[in-house]
Design a protein around this motif. Structure first.
Motif, PDB file in Angstrom:
ATOM      1  N   ASN A   1       1.223  -1.096  -0.261  1.00  0.00           N
ATOM      2  CA  ASN A   1       0.319   0.023   0.010  1.00  0.00           C
ATOM      3  C   ASN A   1       0.542   1.194  -0.048  1.00  0.00           C
ATOM      4  N   TYR A   2       1.903   1.191   0.932  1.00  0.00           N
ATOM      5  CA  TYR A   2       2.743   2.008   0.497  1.00  0.00           C
ATOM      6  C   TYR A   2       3.707   2.666  -0.609  1.00  0.00           C
ATOM      7  N   ALA A   3       3.383   1.114  -1.243  1.00  0.00           N
ATOM      8  CA  ALA A   3       4.800   2.048  -2.459  1.00  0.00           C
ATOM      9  C   ALA A   3       3.596   1.983  -3.773  1.00  0.00           C
ATOM     10  N   LYS A   4       2.197   2.027  -3.607  1.00  0.00           N
ATOM     11  CA  LYS A   4       1.368   2.374  -4.447  1.00  0.00           C
ATOM     12  C   LYS A   4       1.182   3.453  -4.479  1.00  0.00           C
ATOM     13  N   LEU A   5       0.845   3.925  -3.004  1.00  0.00           N
ATOM     14  CA  LEU A   5       0.845   5.510  -2.875  1.00  0.00           C
ATOM     15  C   LEU A   5       1.893   6.120  -3.375  1.00  0.00           C
ATOM     16  N   LEU A   6       2.894   6.436  -2.634  1.00  0.00           N
ATOM     17  CA  LEU A   6       4.424   6.832  -3.215  1.00  0.00           C
ATOM     18  C   LEU A   6       4.457   6.714  -4.807  1.00  0.00           C
ATOM     19  N   PHE A   7       3.810   5.828  -5.687  1.00  0.00           N
ATOM     20  CA  PHE A   7       4.471   6.388  -6.659  1.00  0.00           C
ATOM     21  C   PHE A   7       3.498   6.670  -7.337  1.00  0.00           C
ATOM     22  N   LYS A   8       1.467   6.806  -6.833  1.00  0.00           N
ATOM     23  CA  LYS A   8       0.246   7.356  -7.155  1.00  0.00           C
ATOM     24  C   LYS A   8       0.606   8.561  -7.303  1.00  0.00           C
ATOM     25  N   SER A   9       1.788   9.127  -6.096  1.00  0.00           N
ATOM     26  CA  SER A   9       2.356  10.296  -5.936  1.00  0.00           C
ATOM     27  C   SER A   9       3.022  11.013  -6.638  1.00  0.00           C
ATOM     28  N   ILE A  10       3.733  10.394  -7.981  1.00  0.00           N
ATOM     29  CA  ILE A  10       4.398  10.975  -8.124  1.00  0.00           C
ATOM     30  C   ILE A  10       4.969  10.227  -9.749  1.00  0.00           C
ATOM     31  N   LYS A  11       3.798   9.924 -10.382  1.00  0.00           N
ATOM     32  CA  LYS A  11       3.293   9.365 -11.123  1.00  0.00           C
ATOM     33  C   LYS A  11       3.741  10.861 -12.776  1.00  0.00           C
ATOM     34  N   HIS A  12       3.177  12.017 -12.537  1.00  0.00           N
ATOM     35  CA  HIS A  12       3.148  12.556 -13.347  1.00  0.00           C
ATOM     36  C   HIS A  12       3.814  13.793 -13.237  1.00  0.00           C
ATOM     37  N   ASN A  13       4.972  13.095 -12.321  1.00  0.00           N
ATOM     38  CA  ASN A  13       5.617  14.441 -11.855  1.00  0.00           C
ATOM     39  C   ASN A  13       6.884  14.433 -13.089  1.00  0.00           C
ATOM     40  N   LYS A  14       7.138  15.735 -13.555  1.00  0.00           N
ATOM     41  CA  LYS A  14       7.766  15.873 -14.607  1.00  0.00           C
ATOM     42  C   LYS A  14       9.417  16.559 -14.136  1.00  0.00           C
ATOM     43  N   ASN A  15       9.230  17.399 -13.027  1.00  0.00           N
ATOM     44  CA  ASN A  15      10.454  17.048 -12.762  1.00  0.00           C
ATOM     45  C   ASN A  15      11.651  16.633 -11.322  1.00  0.00           C
ATOM     46  N   ILE A  16      11.371  15.629 -10.775  1.00  0.00           N
ATOM     47  CA  ILE A  16      12.349  14.624 -10.236  1.00  0.00           C
ATOM     48  C   ILE A  16      13.310  14.063 -10.613  1.00  0.00           C
ATOM     49  N   SER A  17      14.801  14.903 -10.481  1.00  0.00           N
ATOM     50  CA  SER A  17      15.611  13.975 -10.922  1.00  0.00           C
ATOM     51  C   SER A  17      16.912  13.134 -10.231  1.00  0.00           C
ATOM     52  N   ILE A  18      16.288  13.106  -9.427  1.00  0.00           N
ATOM     53  CA  ILE A  18      17.152  11.850  -8.136  1.00  0.00           C
ATOM     54  C   ILE A  18      15.566  10.927  -8.004  1.00  0.00           C
ATOM     55  N   LEU A  19      15.338   9.820  -7.292  1.00  0.00           N
ATOM     56  CA  LEU A  19      14.591   8.936  -6.891  1.00  0.00           C
ATOM     57  C   LEU A  19      15.172   7.882  -6.070  1.00  0.00           C
ATOM     58  N   ASN A  20      15.069   8.000  -5.322  1.00  0.00           N
ATOM     59  CA  ASN A  20      15.814   7.316  -3.668  1.00  0.00           C
ATOM     60  C   ASN A  20      14.900   6.643  -3.190  1.00  0.00           C
ATOM     61  N   LEU A  21      15.193   5.050  -3.101  1.00  0.00           N
ATOM     62  CA  LEU A  21      13.640   4.155  -2.527  1.00  0.00           C
ATOM     63  C   LEU A  21      14.281   3.018  -1.889  1.00  0.00           C
ATOM     64  N   ASP A  22      15.785   3.642  -1.228  1.00  0.00           N
ATOM     65  CA  ASP A  22      16.332   2.195  -1.243  1.00  0.00           C
ATOM     66  C   ASP A  22      15.939   2.025   0.762  1.00  0.00           C
ATOM     67  N   HIS A  23      15.837   0.843   0.177  1.00  0.00           N
ATOM     68  CA  HIS A  23      15.509  -0.054   1.863  1.00  0.00           C
ATOM     69  C   HIS A  23      13.911   0.188   2.631  1.00  0.00           C
ATOM     70  N   ASN A  24      13.510   0.031   1.122  1.00  0.00           N
ATOM     71  CA  ASN A  24      11.551   0.335   1.488  1.00  0.00           C
ATOM     72  C   ASN A  24      10.858  -0.789   1.415  1.00  0.00           C
ATOM     73  N   LYS A  25      11.677  -2.154   1.246  1.00  0.00           N
ATOM     74  CA  LYS A  25      11.050  -3.357   0.844  1.00  0.00           C
ATOM     75  C   LYS A  25      10.017  -3.442  -0.200  1.00  0.00           C
ATOM     76  N   ILE A  26       9.865  -2.738  -1.317  1.00  0.00           N
ATOM     77  CA  ILE A  26       9.605  -2.662  -2.778  1.00  0.00           C
ATOM     78  C   ILE A  26       9.558  -4.103  -3.133  1.00  0.00           C
ATOM     79  N   SER A  27       9.108  -5.122  -3.414  1.00  0.00           N
ATOM     80  CA  SER A  27       8.771  -6.399  -4.352  1.00  0.00           C
ATOM     81  C   SER A  27       8.489  -5.911  -5.752  1.00  0.00           C
TER      82      SER A  27
END
Length: 276
Positions: A1-27
């Protein structure tokens, strides 16, 4: 659920240059929520997904998404410690061959073992030795359970790549013979600037070989020998320090240096540009 909410929030973001998602238990189940972002974003330069639970299936999905983005500007990809294994190599190589801008790749701690290293080396380097589209200059393949049997594949990476300037092969049980062969290969391919040999199970015999055989004309600037038992290697380290005028940094953390360490300081007095 956390991953789903996070990725939904950045789905249309065109300004992110660095995305660090280490140690987030993403499968592999979580990575599907970032599909749209990865396929359409062209502002992202650095993507860090290290220390998650992608496994082979999740990494294959991730790399497929990245490959479909023809406008991608991704330059750094870190998927270390995800249990990718040998099964994720083909998708990785396929992605690298299509991404003309990737310059830094971190795939440490992925249980590639000698078999996975063989596939990575042969598919990406041996068969693509004339492929000028590949731009990778930093490669981290540390802690992947390589043995001395994987030596030939590391040598192939160094020999056939015209682009790699820094390589990290630390925390692999390679031993003296393997490193000696790697040094011989470096002498033939002189573009390497940084070499990390920390905790590769080498001792003074390997350092002796390096002191006698490392070509003084190569451009190697950084040599990391940390976490190896170099108790009796001081006299050979002194020779390396004195001879290698291009060497700027040599790392000797926890190498069990003996009382003859004064020899190293003598070498440093002859090479004022070197840091330890």
């Amino acid at each position: 659920n956390y991953a789903k909410l996070l990725f939904k929030s950045i789905k249309h973001n065109k300004n992110i240059s660095i995305l660090n998602l280490d140690h987030n238990k993403i499968s592999s189940k979580g990575i599907i929520y970032i599909e749209s972002f990865l396929k359409n974003n062209n502002s992202l330069f650095t993507l860090v997904l290290s220390n998650n639970y992608l496994s082979t299936s999740g990494s294959n999905l991730l790399l497929d998404y990245l490959q479909e983005n023809e406008d991608s500007n991704l330059k750094t990809l870190d998927i270390s410690y995800n249990g990718i294994g040998e099964g994720g190599i083909e998708s990785l190589v396929k992605y690298i061959n299509t991404n003309k801008k990737l310059i830094s790749l971190f795939i440490s701690g992925n249980y590639l073992c000698d078999k996975g290293l063989s596939k990575f080396s042969n598919l990406l380097f041996v068969k693509n030795k004339n492929n000028k589209k590949i731009k990778i200059n930093y490669l981290d393949i540390s802690n992947n359970s390589f043995s001395k049997d994987g030596l030939i594949y590391i040598n192939n990476i160094l020999y056939y790549s015209s682009f790699i300037s820094s390589i990290n092969i630390s925390y692999n049980n390679l031993g003296n013979e393997s490193i000696s062969n790697i040094i011989s290969c470096i002498n033939k391919q002189s573009k390497l600037v940084s070499l990390d040999l920390s905790k590769t199970n080498i001792n003074e015999k390997c350092i002796e070989f390096i002191s006698k055989n490392l070509d003084k004309n190569i451009i190697l600037r950084i040599l990391n020998l940390s976490y190896n038992n170099l108790n009796n290697a001081c006299k050979y380290l002194k020779i390396i320090i004195e001879k290698e005028s291009n060497l700027k940094i040599i790392k000797l953390k926890e190498c069990r240096i003996s009382q003859e360490s004064n020899l190293i300081f003598q070498g440093l007095s002859m090479n004022q540009g070197l840091k330890t």
